[in-house]
Design a protein around this motif. Structure first.
Motif: not given
Length: 188
Positions: A152-168
């Motif tokens: 789940a760690v790589p999935q969590a990294v992608r999820l956090i990146e989505e929060l940081l890059w794509n979400r204000g």
């Protein structure tokens, strides 16, 4: 004379957990991997581990958004990821809460301590707090994550990146990981 431009909102991503308690090390490992990535300039990633008091004091430096990354037992299958919007208006810990233990502070205790510190210093707590959690398989003594949590760690990294890059900072948290695995988007 022109005014200086306001500072961009700052985001702190904090990996929390004890690497000596198997899957409790999820937040620390995720933060370690996330720190190796190319992130927006307004984002700082730290490995807090079990130093909750340190996190509370660091937050006094002024962050608009806090993303806590931690093992989060909520009764789902091990490795399930959650995005939980924390109710920042929370305030004080419930009556009967034990004295602060700097090595066993939950995110709620850290935020309550931060509220006390802000009241004493005039500082402002983060406007938004998200928890990216992972359902642990075990938190018994031992070093290393269980297979479902490690996966789940790589999935969590992608999820956090989505929060940081794509979400204000003011937008809703995503409800699924990048590869479509269901997460729990909740307020808490």
């Amino acid at each position: 004379m022109s005014r200086p431009a306001p500072a961009a909102p700052r985001t702190l991503v904090a990996g929390i957990g004890n690497i000596f308690l198997t899957d409790d090390g999820f937040g620390v490992e995720t933060a370690r991997r996330l720190a190796e990535r190319d992130l927006p300039g307004h984002v700082e990633v730290v490995d807090i581990g079990v130093r909750g008091v340190h996190l509370a004091y660091q937050l006094l430096d002024g962050y608009d958004t806090l993303v806590l990354v931690d093992a989060t037992a909520r009764g789902e299958a091990p490795g399930t990821l959650y995005v939980i919007e924390h109710d920042v208006g929370g305030g004080s810990p419930p009556p009967g809460t034990p004295a602060l233990d700097g090595h066993r502070m939950t995110p709620d205790a850290v935020l309550a301590l931060l509220g006390t510190l802000c009241a004493g210093t005039g500082g402002e707590p983060p406007r938004r707090v998200l928890v990216v959690g992972c359902e642990p398989a075990t938190v018994e003594e031992g070093i290393g994550l269980s297979p479902p949590v490690s996966d789940a760690v790589p999935q969590a990294v992608r999820l956090i990146e989505e929060l940081l890059w794509n979400r204000g900072p003011g937008e809703s948290a995503p409800r699924a990981t990048a590869d479509g695995i269901s997460t729990r988007g909740e307020t808490g």
